[in-house]
Design an enzyme around this catalytic site. Structure first.
Site, PDB file in Angstrom:
ATOM      1  N   ASP A  70       3.558  -2.131   2.413  1.00 60.13           N
ATOM      2  CA  ASP A  70       2.326  -1.380   2.124  1.00 60.13           C
ATOM      3  C   ASP A  70       2.269  -0.102   2.973  1.00 60.13           C
ATOM      4  OD1 ASP A  70      -0.595  -1.282   1.143  1.00 60.13           O
ATOM      5  OD2 ASP A  70      -0.831  -1.304   3.317  1.00 60.13           O
ATOM      6  N   GLU A 108      -2.598  -9.558   1.492  1.00 58.57           N
ATOM      7  CA  GLU A 108      -2.234  -9.388   0.080  1.00 58.57           C
ATOM      8  C   GLU A 108      -1.742 -10.724  -0.496  1.00 58.57           C
ATOM      9  OE1 GLU A 108      -2.146  -6.464  -1.765  1.00 58.57           O
ATOM     10  OE2 GLU A 108      -2.532  -5.001  -0.186  1.00 58.57           O
ATOM     11  N   PHE A 153      -9.653  -4.693 -13.736  1.00 58.12           N
ATOM     12  CA  PHE A 153     -11.088  -4.874 -13.466  1.00 58.12           C
ATOM     13  C   PHE A 153     -11.269  -5.910 -12.366  1.00 58.12           C
ATOM     14  CE2 PHE A 153     -15.583  -5.612 -15.027  1.00 58.12           C
ATOM     15  CZ  PHE A 153     -16.005  -4.323 -14.725  1.00 58.12           C
ATOM     16  N   VAL A 167      -4.192   5.956   0.259  1.00 53.61           N
ATOM     17  CA  VAL A 167      -3.983   5.974   1.713  1.00 53.61           C
ATOM     18  C   VAL A 167      -5.354   6.021   2.380  1.00 53.61           C
ATOM     19  CG1 VAL A 167      -2.910   7.183   3.662  1.00 53.61           C
ATOM     20  CG2 VAL A 167      -1.834   7.280   1.404  1.00 53.61           C
ATOM     21  N   GLY A 177      -7.968   3.962   1.992  1.00 50.22           N
ATOM     22  CA  GLY A 177      -9.128   3.463   1.232  1.00 50.22           C
ATOM     23  C   GLY A 177     -10.140   4.579   1.035  1.00 50.22           C
ATOM     24  N   GLY A 183      -9.540 -13.144   3.738  1.00 58.57           N
ATOM     25  CA  GLY A 183      -9.184 -12.468   2.483  1.00 58.57           C
ATOM     26  C   GLY A 183      -8.526 -11.112   2.691  1.00 58.57           C
ATOM     27  N   LYS A 188       2.502   3.969   1.728  1.00 59.86           N
ATOM     28  CA  LYS A 188       1.547   5.011   2.131  1.00 59.86           C
ATOM     29  C   LYS A 188       2.273   6.168   2.813  1.00 59.86           C
ATOM     30  CE  LYS A 188      -2.165   1.626   2.380  1.00 59.86           C
ATOM     31  NZ  LYS A 188      -2.743   0.551   3.167  1.00 59.86           N
ATOM     32  N   THR A 209      -4.631  -1.408 -11.165  1.00 62.46           N
ATOM     33  CA  THR A 209      -3.934  -2.705 -11.157  1.00 62.46           C
ATOM     34  C   THR A 209      -3.148  -2.839  -9.846  1.00 62.46           C
ATOM     35  OG1 THR A 209      -1.931  -1.961 -12.315  1.00 62.46           O
ATOM     36  CG2 THR A 209      -3.762  -2.675 -13.691  1.00 62.46           C
TER      37      THR A 209
HETATM   38  N1  HSE Z   1      -3.149  -4.614   2.382  1.00 60.00           N
HETATM   39  C1  HSE Z   1      -3.695  -3.320   2.653  1.00 60.00           C
HETATM   40  C2  HSE Z   1      -4.135  -3.259   4.106  1.00 60.00           C
HETATM   41  C3  HSE Z   1      -4.831  -3.036   1.719  1.00 60.00           C
HETATM   42  O1  HSE Z   1      -4.191  -4.299   4.759  1.00 60.00           O
HETATM   43  O2  HSE Z   1      -4.384  -2.177   4.623  1.00 60.00           O
HETATM   44  C4  HSE Z   1      -5.178  -1.603   1.575  1.00 60.00           C
HETATM   45  O3  HSE Z   1      -4.148  -0.834   1.032  1.00 60.00           O
END
Ligand code: HSE
Length: 336
Positions: free
Chosen positions: A219, A208, A8, A151, A153, A205, A223, A95
């Site tokens: 990351d 990660e 959450f 992939v 968003g 922000g 993907k 999560t």
């Molecule tokens: N850390 C990833 C990015 C977040 O910067 O694209 C989305 O998966």
């Protein structure tokens, strides 16, 4: 449609709000009546089989850092217990991704499938480490498994390649699949040092919690695994991806690229093999997008090269991809 929500955080909360604010419209347009009956985070859980009160859930989470105090009972079931005992149609896994053992997401997904639940995951870890076996498990248990948000968003990259290019044979693809490194490299192209660009991205922000996931290309590699399996029908997992991150890129490399009218971008490609590495891209290549944007170019046998560009992260954007998957699942169920 009864839903269990794992996690959450920003995405989970955005989804809960989205489902609530669109309730009437979702029912009128898609016959979809989602009801979140169980939520858990790393510290505890909340259950109400008649549907949780989203506003209260978010207030409790904000106040106590967990949904645990939603009900005034001492009986706080664990996530796995909830999945094993609560009757729901869909499990939504949000999560955090981890590429060591993919837990706790992996166990959530496996248990849900074994209990006959359809699964939507925006957690990339389980897919990156075990895509082929999770697909088999879904088929074996006759459940639907969707993961649009892993992939791009909210940008429907997977759906585009799978559905809009139906009948085509995709020969290769290249993409900027990590927004954070794109933001850092864009800032470096505008004159910042790697260190300052990284600090700026952290302040906003974007980075990660474990910066290595972005900077070392994990990351983007995750993907790439998902795309290779889903779009190209390969059966690959994370260890098979060659990967070079952006830590060694310096201002000199950026300047040299600029002298060639190019920028350095972290590119995930499926051409001769699967690889994530920094590459020079001409400024006028449609893939050469700035800031946190993602972009991917698919080259197909008959329709040439097409590029899709969009935001690749964000709570509400990712929640919108979960909603697409929910509608998809509802449409599939109605057909059966
Ligand atoms: N850390 C990833 C990015 C977040 O910067 O694209 C989305 O998966």
């Amino acid at each position: 449609m009864r839903i269990i929500l794992c996690g959450f955080g920003v995405v989970g909360q955005s989804l809960a709000k989205l489902l609530e604010s669109r309730a009437e419209d979702l029912y009128a347009r898609y016959g979809l009546k989602p009801r979140i009956i169980g939520v858990f985070d790393s510290k505890g859980s909340a259950v109400d089989v008649s549907g949780l009160d989203v506003t209260r859930l978010i207030q409790i989470k904000k106040k106590y850092g967990s949904v645990k105090k939603y009900s005034n009972t001492k009986n706080n079931v664990s996530g796995i217990q909830m999945i094993n005992e609560l009757e729901a149609e869909v499990l939504i896994e949000t999560t955090a991704s981890n590429y060591k053992d993919a837990e706790p997401g992996m166990s959530h997904i496996i248990n849900a499938m074994k209990h006959g639940m359809h699964v939507i995951s925006v957690n990339k870890g389980p897919l990156a480490l075990a895509f082929p076996s999770l697909m088999e498990l879904a088929t074996y248990n006759h459940v639907i498994f969707r993961f649009s948000g892993t992939v791009g968003g909210g940008t429907p990259i997977l759906d585009y390649a799978k559905n809009s290019l139906k009948g085509e044979r995709i020969i290769s693809f290249d993409g900027i699949l990590n927004g954070t490194t794109n933001y850092i490299l864009t800032n470096m192209t505008n004159g910042m040092s790697f260190k300052d660009a990284l600090n700026d991205a952290k302040k906003r922000g974007y980075v990660e919690a474990d910066e290595s996931l972005d900077l070392d290309g994990l990351d983007a590699a995750a993907k790439l695994v998902i795309l290779a399996n889903w779009i190209m029908g390969m059966k690959v997992t994370m260890p098979e991806i060659k990967r070079i991150g952006i830590r060694k890129i310096d201002s000199d490399d950026i300047r040299k690229a600029a002298a060639n009218n190019s920028a350095i971008k972290l590119i995930a490609s499926c051409d001769n093999g699967l690889i994530v590495k920094p590459k020079e891209l001409p400024f006028d290549n449609p893939l050469c997008v700035s800031g946190t944007l993602n972009a991917i170019s698919f080259t197909s046998e008959h329709s040439g090269t097409q590029t899709i560009i969009g935001r690749g992260a964000g709570g509400i954007e990712t929640a919108s991809s979960i909603l697409r998957d929910l509608i998809d699942i509802r449409n599939e169920i109605v057909k059966i």
